[in-house]
Design a protein around this motif. Structure first.
Motif, PDB file in Angstrom:
ATOM      1  N   LEU A  17       0.796  -1.489   0.177  1.00 12.12           N
ATOM      2  CA  LEU A  17      -0.192  -0.096  -0.353  1.00 12.12           C
ATOM      3  C   LEU A  17       0.474   1.025  -0.085  1.00 12.12           C
ATOM      4  O   LEU A  17       1.570   1.156   0.590  1.00 12.12           O
ATOM      5  CB  LEU A  17      -0.694  -0.066   1.044  1.00 12.12           C
ATOM      6  CG  LEU A  17      -1.849  -1.392   1.305  1.00 12.12           C
ATOM      7  CD1 LEU A  17      -2.740  -0.929   2.462  1.00 12.12           C
ATOM      8  CD2 LEU A  17      -3.114  -0.812  -0.096  1.00 12.12           C
ATOM      9  N   ALA A  18       0.825   1.914  -0.897  1.00 14.31           N
ATOM     10  CA  ALA A  18       1.131   3.023  -1.130  1.00 14.31           C
ATOM     11  C   ALA A  18       0.311   4.273  -0.893  1.00 14.31           C
ATOM     12  O   ALA A  18      -0.485   4.529  -1.077  1.00 14.31           O
ATOM     13  CB  ALA A  18       2.039   3.323  -2.445  1.00 14.31           C
ATOM     14  N   GLY A  19       1.065   5.856   0.095  1.00 14.02           N
ATOM     15  CA  GLY A  19       0.393   6.457   0.075  1.00 14.02           C
ATOM     16  C   GLY A  19       0.795   8.078   0.592  1.00 14.02           C
ATOM     17  O   GLY A  19       1.660   7.229   1.339  1.00 14.02           O
ATOM     18  N   VAL A  20      -0.311   8.877   1.044  1.00 14.96           N
ATOM     19  CA  VAL A  20       0.276  10.007   1.897  1.00 14.96           C
ATOM     20  C   VAL A  20       0.582   9.647   3.249  1.00 14.96           C
ATOM     21  O   VAL A  20       0.090   8.643   3.854  1.00 14.96           O
ATOM     22  CB  VAL A  20      -0.162  11.302   1.502  1.00 14.96           C
ATOM     23  CG1 VAL A  20       0.460  11.891   0.274  1.00 14.96           C
ATOM     24  CG2 VAL A  20      -1.195  11.055   1.550  1.00 14.96           C
ATOM     25  N   SER A  23      -2.758   8.448   5.909  1.00 15.75           N
ATOM     26  CA  SER A  23      -3.938   8.273   4.694  1.00 15.75           C
ATOM     27  C   SER A  23      -4.932   6.964   5.114  1.00 15.75           C
ATOM     28  O   SER A  23      -5.726   6.013   4.582  1.00 15.75           O
ATOM     29  CB  SER A  23      -3.550   7.955   3.469  1.00 15.75           C
ATOM     30  OG  SER A  23      -2.482   7.163   3.393  1.00 15.75           O
ATOM     31  N   GLY A  24      -4.333   6.119   6.409  1.00 14.46           N
ATOM     32  CA  GLY A  24      -5.027   5.157   6.959  1.00 14.46           C
ATOM     33  C   GLY A  24      -4.585   3.772   6.894  1.00 14.46           C
ATOM     34  O   GLY A  24      -4.690   2.652   6.607  1.00 14.46           O
ATOM     35  N   ARG A  25      -3.520   3.785   6.068  1.00 14.71           N
ATOM     36  CA  ARG A  25      -3.036   2.020   4.931  1.00 14.71           C
ATOM     37  C   ARG A  25      -2.767   1.332   6.106  1.00 14.71           C
ATOM     38  O   ARG A  25      -3.465   0.237   6.265  1.00 14.71           O
ATOM     39  CB  ARG A  25      -1.858   2.424   4.585  1.00 14.71           C
ATOM     40  CG  ARG A  25      -1.483   3.324   3.507  1.00 14.71           C
ATOM     41  CD  ARG A  25      -0.199   3.549   2.662  1.00 14.71           C
ATOM     42  NE  ARG A  25       0.984   3.873   4.209  1.00 14.71           N
ATOM     43  CZ  ARG A  25       1.210   4.866   4.285  1.00 14.71           C
ATOM     44  NH1 ARG A  25       0.701   6.362   3.118  1.00 14.71           N
ATOM     45  NH2 ARG A  25       2.150   5.419   5.247  1.00 14.71           N
ATOM     46  N   GLN A  26      -2.151   1.739   7.391  1.00 20.90           N
ATOM     47  CA  GLN A  26      -2.462   0.855   8.548  1.00 20.90           C
ATOM     48  C   GLN A  26      -3.198   0.477   8.986  1.00 20.90           C
ATOM     49  O   GLN A  26      -3.829  -0.942   9.530  1.00 20.90           O
ATOM     50  CB  GLN A  26      -1.456   1.362   9.814  1.00 20.90           C
ATOM     51  CG  GLN A  26      -0.658   0.127  10.698  1.00 20.90           C
ATOM     52  CD  GLN A  26       0.736   1.371  12.001  1.00 20.90           C
ATOM     53  OE1 GLN A  26       0.803   2.200  11.366  1.00 20.90           O
ATOM     54  NE2 GLN A  26       1.151  -0.044  12.633  1.00 20.90           N
TER      55      GLN A  26
END
Length: 80
Positions: A17-20, A23-26
């Motif tokens: 997962l990639a993002g700023v 952004s709630g990836r975890q």
């Protein structure tokens, strides 16, 4: 959440997962793992964390997934 859960349910499923930041990836990963009834394994890096600690953590997660046969998510954040 649905896409991550679908990928996690696949045999040998993995996702990057990639993002700023923020952004709630975890959170999405933890929620998807809970939906799929999987254990989440995450390392805690500190100043005293060494290669020996990395090997022990890797052994632990591989024992969970391989030997015990539990569905396991190895969560490795970019800050670690």
């Amino acid at each position: 959440v649905c896409r991550v859960a679908r990928v996690l349910q696949m045999p040998r499923g993995n996702v990057l997962l990639a993002g700023v930041g923020g952004s709630g990836r975890q959170s999405v990963t933890r929620l998807a793992a809970h939906i799929c009834d999987m254990d989440v394994f995450s390392i805690e890096v500190s100043k005293s964390y060494s290669m020996a600690d990395w090997r022990e953590d890797l052994k632990t997660v591989l024992r969970l997934a391989g030997v015990q046969g539990k569905g396991t998510v190895f969560l490795f954040a970019d800050t670690q």
